[in-house]
Design an enzyme around this catalytic site. Structure first.
Site, PDB file in Angstrom:
ATOM      1  N   ASP A   1      -7.870 -49.306 -48.908  1.00  0.00           N
ATOM      2  CA  ASP A   1      -7.510 -48.110 -48.236  1.00  0.00           C
ATOM      3  C   ASP A   1      -6.356 -47.920 -49.325  1.00  0.00           C
ATOM      4  O   ASP A   1      -5.160 -48.380 -48.719  1.00  0.00           O
ATOM      5  CB  ASP A   1      -7.164 -48.141 -46.825  1.00  0.00           C
TER       6      ASP A   1
ATOM      7  N   TYR B   1      -3.190 -48.773 -40.569  1.00  0.00           N
ATOM      8  CA  TYR B   1      -3.663 -47.350 -40.210  1.00  0.00           C
ATOM      9  C   TYR B   1      -4.572 -47.106 -41.073  1.00  0.00           C
ATOM     10  O   TYR B   1      -4.288 -46.920 -42.337  1.00  0.00           O
ATOM     11  CB  TYR B   1      -2.572 -46.716 -39.787  1.00  0.00           C
TER      12      TYR B   1
ATOM     13  N   LYS C   1      -3.508 -38.041 -50.111  1.00  0.00           N
ATOM     14  CA  LYS C   1      -2.034 -37.765 -50.333  1.00  0.00           C
ATOM     15  C   LYS C   1      -1.850 -37.453 -51.716  1.00  0.00           C
ATOM     16  O   LYS C   1      -2.200 -36.250 -52.511  1.00  0.00           O
ATOM     17  CB  LYS C   1      -1.262 -39.158 -50.109  1.00  0.00           C
TER      18      LYS C   1
HETATM   19  P1  KE4 Z   1      -5.002 -38.413 -43.436  1.00  0.00           P
HETATM   20  O1  KE4 Z   1      -6.043 -38.177 -42.496  1.00  0.00           O
HETATM   21  O2  KE4 Z   1      -3.637 -38.224 -42.589  1.00  0.00           O
HETATM   22  O3  KE4 Z   1      -4.900 -37.534 -44.581  1.00  0.00           O
HETATM   23  O4  KE4 Z   1      -4.943 -40.050 -44.112  1.00  0.00           O
HETATM   24  C1  KE4 Z   1      -5.117 -41.017 -43.118  1.00  0.00           C
HETATM   25  C2  KE4 Z   1      -4.506 -42.441 -43.530  1.00  0.00           C
HETATM   26  C3  KE4 Z   1      -5.393 -43.140 -44.204  1.00  0.00           C
HETATM   27  N1  KE4 Z   1      -5.026 -44.433 -44.596  1.00  0.00           N
HETATM   28  C4  KE4 Z   1      -3.840 -44.741 -44.837  1.00  0.00           C
HETATM   29  C5  KE4 Z   1      -3.153 -45.988 -45.485  1.00  0.00           C
HETATM   30  C6  KE4 Z   1      -2.607 -43.593 -44.339  1.00  0.00           C
HETATM   31  O5  KE4 Z   1      -1.300 -44.035 -44.636  1.00  0.00           O
HETATM   32  C7  KE4 Z   1      -3.185 -42.663 -43.924  1.00  0.00           C
HETATM   33  C8  KE4 Z   1      -2.191 -41.497 -43.050  1.00  0.00           C
HETATM   34  N2  KE4 Z   1      -0.861 -41.823 -43.460  1.00  0.00           N
HETATM   35  C9  KE4 Z   1       0.002 -41.377 -42.112  1.00  0.00           C
HETATM   36  C10 KE4 Z   1       1.347 -41.780 -42.371  1.00  0.00           C
HETATM   37  N3  KE4 Z   1       1.772 -43.038 -42.826  1.00  0.00           N
HETATM   38  C11 KE4 Z   1      -0.122 -39.648 -42.404  1.00  0.00           C
HETATM   39  C12 KE4 Z   1       1.103 -39.051 -41.447  1.00  0.00           C
HETATM   40  C13 KE4 Z   1       0.528 -38.437 -40.274  1.00  0.00           C
HETATM   41  O6  KE4 Z   1      -0.145 -38.911 -39.605  1.00  0.00           O
HETATM   42  O7  KE4 Z   1       1.113 -37.259 -39.837  1.00  0.00           O
END
Ligand code: KE4
Length: 436
Positions: free
Chosen positions: A237, A142, A265
């Site tokens: 990523d 993701y 994060k």
């Molecule tokens: P954000 O747009 O949520 O800050 O980041 C997206 C993203 C990009 N790349 C990786 C590897 C990620 O894990 C994420 C977002 N992670 C999720 C949970 N694993 C965020 C939690 C959520 O969607 O509420």
């Protein structure tokens, strides 16, 4: 004080599903989400006043624990000076210097406000830099919710992606190639079938969105070689793994260098920050220097930068990642043992302070094998652990994080609770009709 149920009912009147991000709705564990009142150190407290040991850490950012004094001090000082100016500040340069020092492959970096924005921008930059349009991603990885990344594996292994959600058009998905994680042959075939058309390959160097799935030996090295052979950019990523599995992320942990790196994060220290960076020659294709446009009102805002700088400085101290590795190993081995003692089929994974316990015999190496996990059993485990005061991810396909704030004794308490829970689950399974 209203209860979580009352707050959830009210929230659902104004916010779709009552949450600002779907996973928070607790749908996959079938219970009402706990509304949070506060968090401090390794603990989070719900509106009912119950306190939990936090293994979610806001999905990764709070590796220091909540309210670290040095982060709070930096943020408070900045608040007195203003929250955002829409103009350059020295803080952004300091944050960029810290990222570049941690990731030798990153000579320049641009800050944005989320991981989604970082990945979306990195992909546009890769397309602009190479003049190519297609890219490869992995099933079960993701990368945020920009259209081209919300794409599922097509039928068969190598057909171009299909939208994984309504609202993403065929056109937006057309250039996305989806292949199985840890499958170098499938990657090689994708390059062969799309000669000189692939701008980039993006990968979670340790997958964290199908649970924690480490790269098989040689996988990352193979991706590096294939990208070099076919003139594509390798994008790591590291939104989860950056400053998590090592100070320099998976690139430091595995010794494989990416052309572009996305972060998020942890580098925001609890504030909205994403970043993408890489070689100067690539990054200087970005506006205002180069022809690839990218922008953001609150990008690099000083409050978030203050929190991020403080966080990266604390993480940069000696012994940090030895401690995180030790706590991650203690947690992962303890949970695995709890399942084994109870006779519950489970497959545990761990890279540094990133862990997961899959309720399947395993091995888990990609989405196909991860999806075999017993999600109903995970839901039972989640609810019982929550009752006992342990805040786990409300999905089998997320990670369980150790943090610097939690003590070894607290991790041991979680393992003791898990032993009780696994035993209960085993008894319930055996007692159920046709139980096994
Ligand atoms: P954000 O747009 O949520 O800050 O980041 C997206 C993203 C990009 N790349 C990786 C590897 C990620 O894990 C994420 C977002 N992670 C999720 C949970 N694993 C965020 C939690 C959520 O969607 O509420």
């Amino acid at each position: 004080m209203p209860t979580s149920s009352e707050l959830f009912a009210e929230a659902q009147r104004y916010i779709p599903g009552g949450v600002d991000s779907p996973v928070r709705a607790y749908k996959s564990v079938g219970m009402t989400p706990r509304f949070v009142a506060k968090a401090e150190g390794a603990h989070i407290t719900d509106v009912e006043g119950k306190t939990y040991l936090d293994f979610v850490q806001s999905w990764g950012p709070m590796i220091l624990g909540h309210g670290h004094p040095e982060v709070l001090e930096a943020v408070r000082a900045q608040l007195e000076l203003g929250t955002t100016y829409g103009a350059p500040t020295e803080l952004e340069t300091e944050a960029a210097q810290l990222v570049c020092a941690a990731f030798p492959s990153v000579e320049m970096v641009r800050f944005v406000s989320s991981g989604t924005e970082a990945v979306m921008s990195a992909l546009r930059l890769a397309r602009g830099y190479t003049g190519r349009e297609k890219f490869i991603k992995f099933d079960g990885n993701y990368h945020g919710h920009s259209d081209a990344l919300l794409v599922a594996a097509g039928s068969g292994l190598l057909t171009l992606g299909i939208p994984s959600t309504l609202g993403v058009t065929e056109g937006a998905a057309r250039d996305t190639i989806v292949v199985p994680y840890n499958d170098l042959e499938a990657v090689e075939a994708a390059f062969t079938d799309n000669p000189d058309q692939i701008a980039a390959l993006i990968v979670e160097p340790v997958a964290g969105n199908m649970g924690c799935v480490p790269p098989e030996p040689g996988f990352l090295e193979g991706l590096r070689a294939l990208c070099d052979e076919h003139g594509a950019l390798l994008i790591f990523d590291e939104v989860i793994t950056g400053f998590r599995v090592a100070y320099g992320g998976a690139q430091e942990h595995y010794g494989v260098t990416a052309d572009l790196t996305t972060l998020g994060k942890i580098i925001g220290g609890g504030f909205p920050v994403g970043a993408f960076g890489g070689k100067r020659e690539i990054m200087e294709h970005l506006a205002p220097v180069g022809p690839v446009y990218q922008a953001g009102t609150l990008s690099g805002n000083p409050v978030a930068m203050a929190a991020g700088v403080a966080t990266m400085k604390v993480l940069g101290r000696s012994g940090t990642y030895e401690e995180l590795e030790e706590k991650g190993e203690l947690l992962a081995s303890g949970l695995q043992q709890a399942a084994d003692i109870a006779g519950i089929p489970a497959f545990g994974t761990q890279v540094g302070a990133l862990t997961c316990l899959f309720f399947t015999r395993g091995p888990v190496v990609d989405w196909k094998t991860a999806a075999l996990a017993d999600t109903e059993r995970y839901a039972k485990y989640f609810c019982k652990m929550l009752d006992r005061g342990f805040w786990l991810a409300p999905s089998q396909f997320e990670c369980c994080f150790a943090s610097l704030a939690m003590t070894r004794a607290e991790i041991a308490d979680a393992i003791t609770a898990a032993e009780e829970v696994m035993s209960e689950i085993a008894v319930e399974s055996f007692a159920a009709p046709g139980g096994s």
